[in-house]
Design a protein around this motif. Structure first.
Motif, PDB file in Angstrom:
ATOM      1  N   GLY A 349     -26.529 100.843  60.127  1.00  0.00           N
ATOM      2  CA  GLY A 349     -25.555 101.766  59.559  1.00  0.00           C
ATOM      3  C   GLY A 349     -24.229 101.863  60.278  1.00  0.00           C
ATOM      4  O   GLY A 349     -23.397 102.702  59.922  1.00  0.00           O
ATOM      5  N   GLY A 351     -21.853  99.491  60.454  1.00  0.00           N
ATOM      6  CA  GLY A 351     -20.857  98.521  60.007  1.00  0.00           C
ATOM      7  C   GLY A 351     -21.052  97.192  60.704  1.00  0.00           C
ATOM      8  O   GLY A 351     -22.006  96.994  61.453  1.00  0.00           O
ATOM      9  N   ASP A 374     -19.048 102.222  56.424  1.00  0.00           N
ATOM     10  CA  ASP A 374     -20.509 102.321  56.476  1.00  0.00           C
ATOM     11  C   ASP A 374     -20.931 103.297  57.571  1.00  0.00           C
ATOM     12  O   ASP A 374     -21.845 104.102  57.391  1.00  0.00           O
ATOM     13  CB  ASP A 374     -21.136 100.944  56.762  1.00  0.00           C
ATOM     14  CG  ASP A 374     -21.016  99.997  55.580  1.00  0.00           C
ATOM     15  OD1 ASP A 374     -20.784 100.497  54.461  1.00  0.00           O
ATOM     16  OD2 ASP A 374     -21.140  98.784  55.775  1.00  0.00           O
TER      17      ASP A 374
END
Length: 471
Positions: A349, A351, A374
């Motif tokens: 999570g 990125g 993200d």
């Protein structure tokens, strides 16, 4: 001692024991000590195997540290509308080192999936009429391996068992604390103590008179009535669907679905380290070059760079000294590690550029939010649960404070302002809010509440214009 044998003996149903083996596996990755992976054998070519320890990047630890620092740090502000209640809660949290220990347990939550906070009273005086005076509020912190949900609905745990391990005079004891509802829907806390005797599968159950003789349990009551329809514990978990066991309300580690990537990274990193070890320079020397004229060694015998050639070596092919300098596959290893770091970061999570060590320097907040949306969504997702957890914890503290005779407001508004400065461009956002205020689309009290960590009512009272009107 197998705690599940005790549960079966008492007729208590909880989460399947296999799930706690998953917690052990996640913890082993956090500690970089994984069964059948960290230690491996390499065949020596002489009929024996050499035991080797695989070098680890420790990315499970790093992921856990980072999400903990993003979720709960010194910039998180907890604001209560009622000032006396605010001061009382602040003191309790400070006395229990919540900022430090809370961050520690956010990290534990990241690698085990679940933690719990249990406020309790100690040093309190109970009067004959049942009223409580004096006393202080403590907070017990519990990690996943000691949390055993008994009843739950829609993911919310309503009854739970917590275990606390104590070692007293070289004997191990386990306190079993059962938070359950009675027939009237009121919560009671039942305590029991087991001695983990050798050869006993479930341990020897102590009676209350026995455990009262042990110092840690001297003031432990077998049963406590909380007088509340709300639980006196808070379960905190990551906001990730539990696909390891969908039938239970426990959380999973942030890297639970990235074990294969962690394995590959450690294999690549171990190979990278071995590349430098095996590829170091070596110099092969003719036997006649090893000694000086007086017979003393010409080279340091402890120096691993020099190797002696055999007596019958071919002088025409080798010469007296031959240098071997093997090339290192640095670029190939570096690219493989960076690719997998990006994949790990994406799966967890953060990125794709969170852990790219390319030497370009530290990115600004503006760059981070534009390139790591993200990460922004992931953090906001986890804050949904943490916001509710902190409010529940504060409400329990307030209720216990009222029980001990403090004049507190149980219905006061609670505002949790999380620190998003790492992923948000706070300067740009604040400037935009100022423009909204000047345009009249945002009220002054809204602006002050947002940027000064106050409730809207407090902000309205603290506005300079409001003060002038009052005067």
């Amino acid at each position: 001692m197998n705690i599940f044998n005790y549960f079966r003996k008492k007729g208590i149903d909880t989460v399947d024991a296999s799930f706690y083996r998953k917690i052990e596996e996640w913890t082993s990755w956090y500690n970089s000590n994984v069964k059948q992976f960290t230690y491996y054998k390499v065949y020596s070519g002489r009929g024996t195997c050499k035991k080797c320890r695989r070098k680890s990047m420790g990315m499970a630890k790093k992921l856990s540290e980072d999400i903990a620092d993003l979720l709960l740090n010194e910039r998180v502000m907890i604001t209560l509308e009622d000032e006396p209640t605010q001061e009382f809660v602040k003191k309790v949290l400070n006395d229990n080192h919540f900022l430090v220990t809370g961050n520690d347990y956010q990290e534990r939550k990241a690698y085990t999936g679940t933690v719990a906070y249990i406020p309790y009273l100690y040093n309190a005086l109970v009067q004959k009429d049942g009223t409580v005076s004096g006393g202080k509020i403590g907070i017990n912190y519990v990690d996943a391996k000691n949390i055993f949900p008994v009843s739950w609905s829609n993911g919310s745990v309503t009854e739970c068992i917590f275990t606390f391990v104590h070692t007293i005079r070289q004997k191990k004891y386990v306190q079993i604390q059962f938070h359950r509802m009675d027939e009237n829907g009121m919560y009671v806390i039942e305590n029991n103590v087991l001695e983990c005797s050798k050869g006993s599968a479930e341990g020897r159950e102590l009676v209350e008179q026995e455990w009262k003789q042990l110092k840690p349990f001297a003031n432990l009551a077998a049963r406590t009535e909380t007088g509340s329809t709300n639980p006196q514990f808070v379960i905190d978990r990551l906001n990730i669907t539990n696909n390891a066991d969908e039938s239970n309300p426990m959380g999973i580690a942030i890297f639970a679905n990235s074990i294969d990537v962690l394995k590959k990274l450690d294999m690549e990193y171990d190979s990278y380290c071995n590349e430098f070890d095996l590829g170091r320079k070596r110099i092969f020397v003719a036997p006649e070059m090893l000694s000086n004229i007086d017979g003393t060694p010409a080279f340091d015998p402890e120096d691993s760079v020099f190797y002696s050639l055999p007596e019958d070596y071919d002088k025409s092919q080798t010469g007296l000294i031959k240098e071997v300098d093997m090339s290192l596959r640095v670029e190939e290893h570096s690219k493989a590690i960076n690719d997998d770091l990006n994949y790990l970061s994406l799966k967890c999570g953060f990125g794709t550029e969170r852990y790219r060590f390319d030497g370009t320097g530290v990115k600004t907040a503006t760059e981070v939010i534009s390139e790591n949306s993200d990460m922004y969504r992931m953090l906001k997702k986890h804050e949904i649960i943490l916001d509710d957890v902190l409010k529940q914890l504060i409400q329990i503290i307030i209720r216990l404070g009222i029980v001990t005779g403090n004049a507190l407001d149980i219905n006061t508004d609670i505002v949790i302002a999380f620190d998003d400065s790492i992923i948000e461009d706070k300067g740009a956002e604040r400037q935009q809010d100022r423009q909204d205020v000047s345009m009249g689309v945002m009220r002054h009290e809204e602006y002050r509440a947002k940027w000064y960590g106050e409730t809207v009512e407090q902000a309205r009272q603290n506005l300079p214009e409001q003060n002038q009107v009052m005067e």
